[in-house]
Design a protein around this motif. Structure first.
Motif, PDB file in Angstrom:
ATOM      1  N   GLY A  99       1.209  -1.139   0.043  1.00 63.17           N
ATOM      2  CA  GLY A  99       0.173  -0.333  -0.030  1.00 63.17           C
ATOM      3  C   GLY A  99       0.840   1.458   0.348  1.00 63.17           C
ATOM      4  N   PHE A 100       2.357   1.430  -0.459  1.00 59.96           N
ATOM      5  CA  PHE A 100       3.113   2.658  -0.003  1.00 59.96           C
ATOM      6  C   PHE A 100       2.917   2.867  -1.458  1.00 59.96           C
ATOM      7  N   ALA A 286       5.592  -5.047  -9.158  1.00 58.20           N
ATOM      8  CA  ALA A 286       5.711  -3.578  -8.991  1.00 58.20           C
ATOM      9  C   ALA A 286       6.056  -3.365  -7.403  1.00 58.20           C
ATOM     10  N   GLY A 287       6.871  -2.739  -6.837  1.00 57.61           N
ATOM     11  CA  GLY A 287       7.680  -2.461  -5.719  1.00 57.61           C
ATOM     12  C   GLY A 287       8.896  -3.639  -5.399  1.00 57.61           C
ATOM     13  N   GLU A 288       8.960  -4.475  -6.819  1.00 63.57           N
ATOM     14  CA  GLU A 288      10.116  -5.572  -6.244  1.00 63.57           C
ATOM     15  C   GLU A 288      10.936  -5.251  -6.472  1.00 63.57           C
ATOM     16  N   ILE A 289      12.785  -5.104  -5.837  1.00 64.36           N
ATOM     17  CA  ILE A 289      14.169  -4.782  -6.143  1.00 64.36           C
ATOM     18  C   ILE A 289      14.923  -5.665  -6.312  1.00 64.36           C
ATOM     19  N   LEU A 290      15.514  -5.410  -7.419  1.00 65.28           N
ATOM     20  CA  LEU A 290      16.989  -6.316  -6.896  1.00 65.28           C
ATOM     21  C   LEU A 290      18.388  -6.164  -7.243  1.00 65.28           C
ATOM     22  N   PHE A 291      19.077  -5.841  -6.894  1.00 64.21           N
ATOM     23  CA  PHE A 291      20.135  -5.727  -6.235  1.00 64.21           C
ATOM     24  C   PHE A 291      21.402  -6.437  -6.218  1.00 64.21           C
ATOM     25  N   PHE A 292      22.040  -6.415  -8.338  1.00 67.53           N
ATOM     26  CA  PHE A 292      22.970  -6.891  -8.387  1.00 67.53           C
ATOM     27  C   PHE A 292      25.107  -6.920  -7.742  1.00 67.53           C
ATOM     28  N   ASN A 293      25.588  -7.405  -7.616  1.00 68.29           N
ATOM     29  CA  ASN A 293      26.853  -7.228  -7.951  1.00 68.29           C
ATOM     30  C   ASN A 293      27.135  -7.193  -9.173  1.00 68.29           C
ATOM     31  N   ASN A 294      27.660  -5.472  -9.407  1.00 68.63           N
ATOM     32  CA  ASN A 294      28.371  -5.306 -10.952  1.00 68.63           C
ATOM     33  C   ASN A 294      29.777  -5.824 -11.383  1.00 68.63           C
ATOM     34  N   CYS A 295      30.255  -6.470  -9.963  1.00 64.35           N
ATOM     35  CA  CYS A 295      31.415  -7.718  -9.871  1.00 64.35           C
ATOM     36  C   CYS A 295      31.629  -8.302 -11.088  1.00 64.35           C
ATOM     37  N   THR A 296      30.470  -9.194 -10.329  1.00 57.38           N
ATOM     38  CA  THR A 296      30.970 -11.059 -10.852  1.00 57.38           C
ATOM     39  C   THR A 296      29.522 -11.624 -11.608  1.00 57.38           C
ATOM     40  N   VAL A 297      28.081 -10.236 -12.288  1.00 60.15           N
ATOM     41  CA  VAL A 297      27.071 -10.748 -12.024  1.00 60.15           C
ATOM     42  C   VAL A 297      26.945  -9.758 -13.720  1.00 60.15           C
ATOM     43  N   ALA A 298      26.887 -10.101 -15.025  1.00 52.18           N
ATOM     44  CA  ALA A 298      26.568 -10.410 -15.857  1.00 52.18           C
ATOM     45  C   ALA A 298      24.771  -9.950 -16.152  1.00 52.18           C
ATOM     46  N   HIS A 299      24.538  -8.650 -16.287  1.00 51.96           N
ATOM     47  CA  HIS A 299      22.601  -8.776 -16.367  1.00 51.96           C
ATOM     48  C   HIS A 299      22.234  -8.192 -18.340  1.00 51.96           C
ATOM     49  N   ASN A 300      20.920  -8.486 -18.540  1.00 55.58           N
ATOM     50  CA  ASN A 300      20.631  -8.088 -19.435  1.00 55.58           C
ATOM     51  C   ASN A 300      18.755  -8.052 -19.311  1.00 55.58           C
ATOM     52  N   ARG A 301      17.982  -7.256 -20.305  1.00 53.13           N
ATOM     53  CA  ARG A 301      16.657  -7.783 -19.774  1.00 53.13           C
ATOM     54  C   ARG A 301      16.361  -7.796 -21.714  1.00 53.13           C
ATOM     55  N   THR A 302      14.518  -8.764 -21.243  1.00 53.10           N
ATOM     56  CA  THR A 302      14.348  -8.977 -23.186  1.00 53.10           C
ATOM     57  C   THR A 302      13.613  -7.155 -23.445  1.00 53.10           C
ATOM     58  N   ALA A 303      13.335  -7.435 -24.500  1.00 48.53           N
ATOM     59  CA  ALA A 303      12.954  -6.277 -25.800  1.00 48.53           C
ATOM     60  C   ALA A 303      11.459  -5.770 -24.661  1.00 48.53           C
ATOM     61  N   PHE A 304      10.339  -4.360 -24.311  1.00 50.58           N
ATOM     62  CA  PHE A 304       9.153  -5.154 -24.075  1.00 50.58           C
ATOM     63  C   PHE A 304       8.348  -4.042 -25.487  1.00 50.58           C
ATOM     64  N   VAL A 305       6.981  -4.305 -24.464  1.00 49.12           N
ATOM     65  CA  VAL A 305       6.149  -3.554 -25.512  1.00 49.12           C
ATOM     66  C   VAL A 305       5.344  -2.784 -24.467  1.00 49.12           C
ATOM     67  N   ASP A 306       5.208  -1.340 -24.028  1.00 47.52           N
ATOM     68  CA  ASP A 306       4.337  -0.745 -23.263  1.00 47.52           C
ATOM     69  C   ASP A 306       3.230  -1.007 -23.276  1.00 47.52           C
TER      70      ASP A 306
END
Length: 327
Positions: A99-100, A286-306
């Protein structure tokens, strides 16, 4: 540190590399990276919010020492340990049904970040990640301003400016797509070292990087070169710093050419990073968080449609952090 010294460092620390390596099956069978925000933490935070007038200025000025939030501080340290541990990321859940309001959720994110380390202001404490109509492949902009599928990468193209941890708070998911993809940089290194070690010299040598990180506008491209893999330079242990596009455009700015060996090594690294069995997909609500270690994890995201409505379009808030590696 020379290429030979780097090679030796990685060889001497194979046990540490193994401890930081994982596959999709490993991550799916272990939910330690999923960090739950308890009802008690949310209640503590709600009592704080009720005690003052919350404005956007607060997000930019509040510090961890300004508040007494022992339960949130403990949550932050649990999250930090997870980020710096084997998997190198933490999925913080439990705020979706809190409810935040949006600004309250942003404040929770800021305070959680501040209780882990220092928030960098390269893009401001919080940088809104949303489609701004750009394509990083044709304009020098960060992937955060586009909707196209990104290649696997780590954040920051700058030798001088480096967040060892960064976070993504989802405020509004896309109508379709936009899934976060994660892969272990240490797993990728180990596979290359075991199967095609001839590619390692190219990954240990300095490569030009395009100067697209704010604050680097006047930095000479010749002063912005560093290895893809290093040990003890950007962190106390192994570090992967990679986005092929920014290396290739960096070479273009330097009027230089990648060697055939360099290109082959990047092809091999891309292939290992993209292997299905190495990649974990995470959908953020909505409301969820991902924190990454920028030294040991590479990331990506798929394309999206708004969504067509402006107030429903995909929106994440990114934070760059400098987090102590040891207590």
């Amino acid at each position: 540190m020379s290429k030979n010294s780097q090679t030796l460092k990685f060889q001497e620390n194979r046990e540490q590399l193994a401890a930081l390596s994982w596959t999709r099956q490993d991550a799916q069978s272990d939910n330690s990276w999923r960090v739950e925000v308890s009802a008690e933490v949310k209640k503590e935070f709600q009592e704080l919010v009720a005690s003052f007038d919350l404005t956007d200025a607060v997000l930019d000025t509040i510090e961890a020492d300004d508040v007494e939030l022992p339960l949130l501080a403990e949550l932050a340290q649990r999250t930090r340990r997870q980020i710096l541990g084997r998997y190198g990321f933490a999925h913080v859940v439990g705020l979706t049904e809190s409810g935040f309001s949006e600004i309250e959720t942003r404040l929770f994110y800021v305070l959680l970040s501040l209780h882990m380390g220092k928030m960098m202001t390269t893009y401001g404490r919080l940088h809104d990640v949303k489609d701004r109509g750009y394509d990083f492949r044709s304009v020098d902009v960060s992937v955060s301003k586009t909707r196209v599928e990104a290649p696997f990468h780590t954040d920051s193209t700058s030798r001088r400016i480096f967040p060892n941890v960064f976070g993504l708070l989802c405020l509004r998911p896309a109508m379709e797509g936009g899934r976060s993809l994660l892969v272990s940089g240490c797993q990728a290194y180990s596979e290359i070292a075991d199967e095609t070690p001839e590619h390692l010299p190219a990954l240990f040598k300095d490569h030009y990087r395009n100067t697209v990180t704010p604050g680097d506008e006047k930095t000479s491209i010749f002063d912005n070169a560093f290895p893809v893999y290093s040990w003890g330079t950007f962190s106390q242990g192994p570090t992967l710093r990679y986005m092929r596009h920014w290396i290739e455009t960096g070479y273009e700015k330097a009027s230089a050419t990648l060697t055939a060996g360099d290109a082959a090594a990047f092809d091999r690294l891309d292939a290992v990073l993209e292997k299905d069995e190495n990649v974990l997909g995470v959908d953020l609500d909505a409301g969820e968080i991902l924190f990454f270690n920028n030294c040991t994890v590479a990331h990506n995201r798929t394309a999206f449609v708004d969504f067509p409505e402006d107030d429903r379009k995909r929106l994440l808030a990114r934070a760059w952090l400098q987090v102590p590696e040891r207590d």
